[in-house]
Design a protein around this motif. Structure first.
Motif, PDB file in Angstrom:
ATOM      1  N   LYS A 152       0.831  -1.203   0.000  1.00  0.00           N
ATOM      2  CA  LYS A 152       0.000   0.000   0.000  1.00  0.00           C
ATOM      3  C   LYS A 152       0.862   1.246   0.000  1.00  0.00           C
ATOM      4  CE  LYS A 152      -4.133  -1.868   2.169  1.00  0.00           C
ATOM      5  NZ  LYS A 152      -5.002  -1.836   3.340  1.00  0.00           N
ATOM      6  N   THR A 153       1.941   1.251   0.800  1.00  0.00           N
ATOM      7  CA  THR A 153       2.847   2.396   0.852  1.00  0.00           C
ATOM      8  C   THR A 153       3.516   2.591  -0.497  1.00  0.00           C
ATOM      9  OG1 THR A 153       3.227   2.036   3.199  1.00  0.00           O
ATOM     10  CG2 THR A 153       4.856   3.370   2.030  1.00  0.00           C
TER      11      THR A 153
ATOM     12  N   THR B 146      -9.997  17.227   0.933  1.00  0.00           N
ATOM     13  CA  THR B 146     -10.503  17.587   2.238  1.00  0.00           C
ATOM     14  C   THR B 146      -9.790  18.866   2.643  1.00  0.00           C
ATOM     15  OG1 THR B 146     -10.732  16.869   4.522  1.00  0.00           O
ATOM     16  CG2 THR B 146      -8.807  16.070   3.352  1.00  0.00           C
TER      17      THR B 146
ATOM     18  N   ASN C 105      -3.793  16.640   8.639  1.00  0.00           N
ATOM     19  CA  ASN C 105      -3.584  15.877   9.861  1.00  0.00           C
ATOM     20  C   ASN C 105      -2.674  16.674  10.806  1.00  0.00           C
ATOM     21  OD1 ASN C 105      -1.982  13.933  11.566  1.00  0.00           O
ATOM     22  ND2 ASN C 105      -3.465  12.503  10.679  1.00  0.00           N
TER      23      ASN C 105
ATOM     24  N   THR D  47      -4.471  18.971   0.206  1.00  0.00           N
ATOM     25  CA  THR D  47      -4.855  17.707   0.823  1.00  0.00           C
ATOM     26  C   THR D  47      -5.800  16.933  -0.079  1.00  0.00           C
ATOM     27  OG1 THR D  47      -4.653  18.737   2.986  1.00  0.00           O
ATOM     28  CG2 THR D  47      -5.865  16.687   2.899  1.00  0.00           C
TER      29      THR D  47
ATOM     30  N   LYS E 295      -7.686  12.721  -0.407  1.00  0.00           N
ATOM     31  CA  LYS E 295      -8.159  11.655   0.476  1.00  0.00           C
ATOM     32  C   LYS E 295      -7.026  10.756   0.959  1.00  0.00           C
ATOM     33  CE  LYS E 295      -9.413   8.824  -3.482  1.00  0.00           C
ATOM     34  NZ  LYS E 295     -10.482   8.213  -4.238  1.00  0.00           N
ATOM     35  N   LEU E 296      -5.892  10.714   0.251  1.00  0.00           N
ATOM     36  CA  LEU E 296      -4.779   9.848   0.621  1.00  0.00           C
ATOM     37  C   LEU E 296      -3.651  10.553   1.352  1.00  0.00           C
ATOM     38  CD1 LEU E 296      -4.403   7.724  -2.644  1.00  0.00           C
ATOM     39  CD2 LEU E 296      -5.507   7.061  -0.507  1.00  0.00           C
TER      40      LEU E 296
ATOM     41  N   ASN F 292       0.972  11.056   5.138  1.00  0.00           N
ATOM     42  CA  ASN F 292      -0.189  10.174   5.117  1.00  0.00           C
ATOM     43  C   ASN F 292      -1.332  10.852   5.871  1.00  0.00           C
ATOM     44  OD1 ASN F 292      -2.040   8.117   6.108  1.00  0.00           O
ATOM     45  ND2 ASN F 292      -0.557   6.621   5.369  1.00  0.00           N
ATOM     46  N   ASN F 293      -2.520  10.882   5.281  1.00  0.00           N
ATOM     47  CA  ASN F 293      -3.655  11.524   5.937  1.00  0.00           C
ATOM     48  C   ASN F 293      -4.211  10.728   7.110  1.00  0.00           C
ATOM     49  OD1 ASN F 293      -3.769  13.920   4.650  1.00  0.00           O
ATOM     50  ND2 ASN F 293      -5.466  13.400   3.316  1.00  0.00           N
ATOM     51  N   ASN F 294      -3.988   9.423   7.138  1.00  0.00           N
ATOM     52  CA  ASN F 294      -4.533   8.613   8.232  1.00  0.00           C
ATOM     53  C   ASN F 294      -3.831   8.876   9.553  1.00  0.00           C
ATOM     54  OD1 ASN F 294      -6.444   7.354   6.618  1.00  0.00           O
ATOM     55  ND2 ASN F 294      -4.991   5.807   5.966  1.00  0.00           N
ATOM     56  N   ASP F 295      -2.501   8.873   9.538  1.00  0.00           N
ATOM     57  CA  ASP F 295      -1.765   9.033  10.797  1.00  0.00           C
ATOM     58  C   ASP F 295      -0.795  10.205  10.797  1.00  0.00           C
ATOM     59  OD1 ASP F 295       0.258   8.114   9.146  1.00  0.00           O
ATOM     60  OD2 ASP F 295       0.563   6.233  10.221  1.00  0.00           O
TER      61      ASP F 295
END
Length: 166
Positions: free
Chosen positions: A9-10, A40, A44, A65, A67-68, A86-89
């Protein structure tokens, strides 16, 4: 097994970032490809903190920004740079900066000068790309009469076609 999936994925995100960067450069400032068009407005907070710690003396930072990922664009010591998170963390994905063709590995300069020379090709840009594991590669954009090619250059100077854009 889980580690391999995360690495895959990375790697996919890294390749999307590289392509997003080159497409942005070639399409007059369009920041992202259609695949990453959903945006968005929130960056983060961990990404912002990491950026401020690593780049204390820069100003005029522009954040974009999707989504990813989030991308910080800025100039440091006269060099255009981009940092991707990374937008998740909020973790660092990669950094990129414009470089001179003459700073590429010697073998790559020789190969590109021979195989992608004028009048058939025009050098458009050279980018140094460093991922979160501190592995560096280079990307060179050359425009031909029929297509633009993005060449990937390794640290040892080997050159391969990363993407052809018609």
């Amino acid at each position: 097994m889980k580690h391999n999936t995360l690495s895959q994925k990375t790697n996919t995100i890294n390749k999307q970032l590289v392509m997003a960067f080159f497409v942005a450069m070639m399409l007059i400032g369009t920041a992202f490809t259609k695949a990453n068009a959903a945006t968005t407005t929130t960056v983060n907070s961990n990404a912002v903190a990491l950026f401020k710690e690593a780049y204390k003396n820069v100003s005029k930072v522009t954040w974009k920004t999707t989504k990813l990922f989030s991308k910080a664009s800025f100039v440091q010591d006269g060099v255009a740079m981009e940092v991707f998170y990374n937008n998740n963390d909020g973790s660092l994905i990669a950094t990129s900066k414009s470089i001179s063709f003459t700073t590429l590995p010697a073998a790559a300069i020789k190969y590109i000068s021979k195989n992608y020379a004028a009048p058939n090709y025009t050098l458009k840009s050279c980018i140094e790309y460093t991922n979160s594991d501190n592995e560096t590669s280079y990307y060179v954009s050359v425009e031909g009469t029929k297509a633009t090619k993005v060449l990937e250059v390794s640290n040892n100077g080997s050159v391969s076609v990363f993407k052809t854009i018609k």
